[in-house]
Design a protein around this motif. Structure first.
Motif, mmCIF file in Angstrom:
data_model
loop_
_atom_site.group_PDB
_atom_site.id
_atom_site.type_symbol
_atom_site.label_atom_id
_atom_site.label_comp_id
_atom_site.label_asym_id
_atom_site.label_seq_id
_atom_site.Cartn_x
_atom_site.Cartn_y
_atom_site.Cartn_z
ATOM 1 N N UNK A 159 -4.852 3.010 12.531
ATOM 2 C CA UNK A 159 -3.930 3.770 11.625
ATOM 3 C C UNK A 159 -1.765 3.720 11.753
ATOM 4 N N UNK A 160 -2.272 3.025 13.207
ATOM 5 C CA UNK A 160 -0.827 3.063 14.065
ATOM 6 C C UNK A 160 -0.475 1.416 13.952
ATOM 7 N N UNK A 161 0.933 1.526 13.548
ATOM 8 C CA UNK A 161 1.671 0.037 14.001
ATOM 9 C C UNK A 161 2.085 -0.115 15.244
ATOM 10 N N UNK A 162 0.904 -1.551 15.544
ATOM 11 C CA UNK A 162 1.629 -1.518 16.914
ATOM 12 C C UNK A 162 2.934 -2.798 17.627
ATOM 13 N N UNK A 163 3.370 -3.594 16.269
ATOM 14 C CA UNK A 163 3.950 -4.400 16.695
ATOM 15 C C UNK A 163 3.206 -5.437 17.521
ATOM 16 N N UNK A 164 4.786 -6.547 17.953
ATOM 17 C CA UNK A 164 4.697 -7.233 18.515
ATOM 18 C C UNK A 164 3.814 -6.952 20.066
ATOM 19 N N UNK A 165 4.666 -5.715 20.850
ATOM 20 C CA UNK A 165 4.855 -5.353 22.015
ATOM 21 C C UNK A 165 3.015 -5.303 22.269
ATOM 22 N N UNK A 166 2.984 -3.663 21.243
ATOM 23 C CA UNK A 166 1.740 -3.522 21.411
ATOM 24 C C UNK A 166 0.696 -4.059 21.223
ATOM 25 N N UNK A 167 0.453 -5.314 20.545
ATOM 26 C CA UNK A 167 -0.363 -6.177 20.356
ATOM 27 C C UNK A 167 -0.408 -7.174 22.101
ATOM 28 N N UNK A 181 -14.179 -3.157 28.006
ATOM 29 C CA UNK A 181 -13.852 -2.627 26.101
ATOM 30 C C UNK A 181 -15.173 -2.884 26.024
ATOM 31 N N UNK A 182 -16.263 -1.992 25.108
ATOM 32 C CA UNK A 182 -17.203 -1.985 24.672
ATOM 33 C C UNK A 182 -16.998 -1.728 23.419
ATOM 34 N N UNK A 183 -16.186 -1.424 22.548
ATOM 35 C CA UNK A 183 -16.060 -0.810 20.933
ATOM 36 C C UNK A 183 -14.278 -1.344 20.776
ATOM 37 N N UNK A 184 -13.610 -1.899 20.111
ATOM 38 C CA UNK A 184 -12.325 -1.288 19.695
ATOM 39 C C UNK A 184 -11.877 -1.872 18.065
ATOM 40 N N UNK A 185 -11.859 -0.011 17.893
ATOM 41 C CA UNK A 185 -10.984 -0.442 16.501
ATOM 42 C C UNK A 185 -9.367 0.141 16.154
ATOM 43 N N UNK A 186 -9.601 -1.410 15.358
ATOM 44 C CA UNK A 186 -8.089 -1.398 14.466
ATOM 45 C C UNK A 186 -8.214 -1.235 13.425
ATOM 46 N N UNK A 187 -7.887 -0.830 12.435
ATOM 47 C CA UNK A 187 -8.531 -0.503 11.356
ATOM 48 C C UNK A 187 -7.052 0.124 11.056
ATOM 49 N N UNK A 188 -6.901 -0.732 9.609
ATOM 50 C CA UNK A 188 -5.113 -0.430 9.005
ATOM 51 C C UNK A 188 -4.605 -0.012 10.169
ATOM 52 N N UNK A 189 -3.902 -1.254 10.959
ATOM 53 C CA UNK A 189 -2.974 -1.589 12.158
ATOM 54 C C UNK A 189 -1.687 -2.618 11.275
ATOM 55 N N UNK A 190 -1.988 -2.942 10.103
ATOM 56 C CA UNK A 190 -0.435 -3.529 9.141
ATOM 57 C C UNK A 190 -0.548 -4.878 10.583
ATOM 58 N N UNK A 191 -1.928 -5.556 11.370
ATOM 59 C CA UNK A 191 -1.996 -6.987 12.349
ATOM 60 C C UNK A 191 -1.295 -7.768 11.373
ATOM 61 N N UNK A 215 -11.723 -4.884 12.468
ATOM 62 C CA UNK A 215 -10.204 -5.219 12.236
ATOM 63 C C UNK A 215 -10.099 -5.267 10.534
ATOM 64 N N UNK A 216 -10.420 -4.456 9.840
ATOM 65 C CA UNK A 216 -10.828 -3.828 8.748
ATOM 66 C C UNK A 216 -9.024 -3.527 7.979
ATOM 67 N N UNK A 217 -8.475 -4.127 6.548
ATOM 68 C CA UNK A 217 -6.810 -4.138 6.747
ATOM 69 C C UNK A 217 -6.201 -4.685 6.471
ATOM 70 N N UNK A 218 -6.769 -5.602 7.870
ATOM 71 C CA UNK A 218 -5.416 -6.571 7.991
ATOM 72 C C UNK A 218 -5.737 -7.613 8.006
ATOM 73 N N UNK A 219 -4.690 -8.692 7.585
ATOM 74 C CA UNK A 219 -4.908 -9.719 7.368
ATOM 75 C C UNK A 219 -4.629 -10.772 8.333
ATOM 76 N N UNK A 220 -5.717 -10.754 8.751
ATOM 77 C CA UNK A 220 -5.954 -12.165 9.492
ATOM 78 C C UNK A 220 -5.715 -13.194 9.341
ATOM 79 N N UNK A 221 -5.241 -13.866 8.402
ATOM 80 C CA UNK A 221 -4.853 -15.482 7.847
ATOM 81 C C UNK A 221 -6.316 -16.353 8.743
#
Length: 473
Positions: A159-167, A181-191, A215-221
């Motif tokens: 639920x946060x905008x990671x952006x290019x630098x954040x990613x 890291x064992x668990x990573x949640x990036x749901x709805x991050x506009x990736x 990675x829910x609600x992100x457009x993986x392509x």
């Protein structure tokens, strides 16, 4: 304040605690701080004085709190400053911190980063979902974690905008061999597709620790799906939970993903492909995967996947061939049809089937199909704990058939959802509850949006029973 009190866990989530009450509570904790390990004050507005007292408590070297949950506490910039200053002065015991649902923003994030960089900080779980962080804030957090990576096991930035630098910064962190890291949640991050490509490439370089990925609600392509598939094929990658809800996955992409899972099936326990159109080839590949005896999936979510009757027939036929591991199945929002319902019923009758949770909301199930399903449940009722038939026109006939299941002494159903099912009479249902052991187990019953009329009084009488622990909506 009793010194003999050795409370270790205190949960007060959603208790509408006022600032004055918060002051009293935190003052009491200050007088006897040494035993408490887990504190949850989520969904309360503690106020300025409450936060000041909580911060004094956190600074106390005798206070060895390991888990602090402040989800949706309306934390202001000033309060966050007070809180993070306190945590900085005594960081060594804290293992879990959840600040999700607060407007942390970038200025407060910088304070938090000071704690994360501290070599004494041994935080294992960090929740920062829906904190209105931008590229700058996410970049600061991931940069801070890069300087002290070895302890963190769970990270939620949903639920946060990671952006290019954040990613980019997150990827540098994921590639660090010290980062486990064992668990990573990036749901709805506009990736974006490009960012997903970078992210999955990073995961490919250090795959052995990650067990859960959302990675829910992100457009993986195409490139993101391709890289994720390469990752899933890696035998060092031991993913247990994969959530790709509403990722705009096409039939072709679904084929690529399920093909990858087929080559490395033994670890995955939970798979969510809800809100994606699997298509014929995706369903076929998924079915091949489900038939594999090495595949021990326990939870499968396919909500609103536009599964046709033909596809449902293929899928349920497959589940019948390898039923022993599946515990939760969500087929909501799909058209099962007669053949799908029949095959699903055969699965439920199989003594090897130990299904605990079945969700068939919005499946256009008719009264006749409900009879087939409930007949199957009657023959193998002991494992099911949750059943959702909401938004199906099962009507009074369907309820009567369900009553036969509830009457069975082996039935241990705990939650039954019948929202908007065209029911007008629940008298048979209330009789089943009062005359059998069902009431011992059933905890939740959803009958909302049904015109149950005069029979409502009978249900009220059941609820008045002193032995009744049932909650009805």
């Amino acid at each position: 304040m009793n010194t003999q009190c050795k409370l270790e866990k205190l949960h007060l989530c959603g208790c509408r605690i006022t600032e004055e009450q918060s002051l009293i509570l935190t003052s009491a904790l200050k007088s006897n701080p040494s035993h408490l390990r887990n504190l949850n004050l989520s969904r309360n507005t503690l106020g300025h004085s409450g936060f000041e007292n909580l911060s004094d408590l956190l600074m106390n070297p005798q206070f060895k709190l390991e888990k602090l949950d402040l989800w949706r506490c309306n934390i202001t910039e000033k309060w966050c400053l007070i809180l993070t200053s306190a945590l900085k002065s005594n960081p060594s015991h804290l293992r879990e911190l959840n600040l999700s649902g607060n407007k942390i923003k970038n200025t407060q994030v910088n304070r938090l980063c000071g704690i994360l960089k501290d070599s004494h900080c041994k935080l294992e779980r960090l929740g920062l979902s829906d904190c209105e962080m931008t590229d700058e804030g996410c970049s600061s957090v991931t940069s801070a974690l890069k300087s002290n990576p070895s302890h963190l096991r769970e990270l939620n930035l949903s639920g946060n905008e990671l952006g290019d630098t954040g990613v980019k910064n997150l990827c540098d962190l994921l590639m660090n061999t010290q980062f486990k890291l064992e668990k990573l949640d990036l749901w709805r991050c506009s990736i974006t597709e490009k960012q997903c490509l970078i992210l999955t490439s990073a995961l490919k370089s250090n795959p052995s620790h990650l067990r859960e990925l959302n990675l829910s609600e992100n457009k993986l392509g195409d490139s993101g799906v391709k890289n994720l598939s390469d990752l899933l094929m890696n035998t060092q990658f031991k993913m247990e939970k994969l959530n790709l809800w509403r990722c705009s996955i096409t039939e072709e992409q679904c084929f690529i993903l399920t093909s990858a899972l087929k080559s490395n099936p033994s670890h995955l326990r939970e798979l969510d492909l809800s809100g994606n159109e699997l298509g014929d080839s995706g369903v076929k590949n998924l079915s091949d995967l489900l038939m594999n005896t090495q595949f021990k999936l326990e939870k499968l979510d396919l909500y609103r996947c536009r599964i046709t009757e033909k596809q449902c027939l293929i899928l349920t036929s497959t589940l019948k061939s390898n039923p022993s591991h599946l515990r939760e199945l969500n087929l909501s929002g799909n058209q099962l049809g007669n053949s799908g319902v029949k095959n699903l019923s055969d699965l439920l009758m199989n003594p090897q089937c130990k299904m605990k949770k079945l969700n068939l909301c919005l499946c256009s199930i008719t009264e006749k199909q409900c009879l087939i399903l409930t007949s199957a449940l009657k023959s193998n009722p002991s494992h099911l704990r949750e059943l959702n038939l909401s938004w199906n026109q099962i009507k009074n006939t369907g309820v009567n058939h369900l009553c036969d299941v509830l009457k069975d002494s082996h039935c241990k159903l705990e939650r039954l959802s019948l929202y908007k099912c065209g029911i007008t009479d629940v008298s048979s249902l209330t009789q089943s509850l009062t005359n059998t052991k069902a009431l011992q187990f059933l905890k939740e019953l959803d009958l909302r949006n049904n015109m149950i009329g005069d029979s409502k009084q009978q249900l009220i009488d059941v609820l008045r029973d002193s032995n009744c622990t049932l909650s009805v909506d």
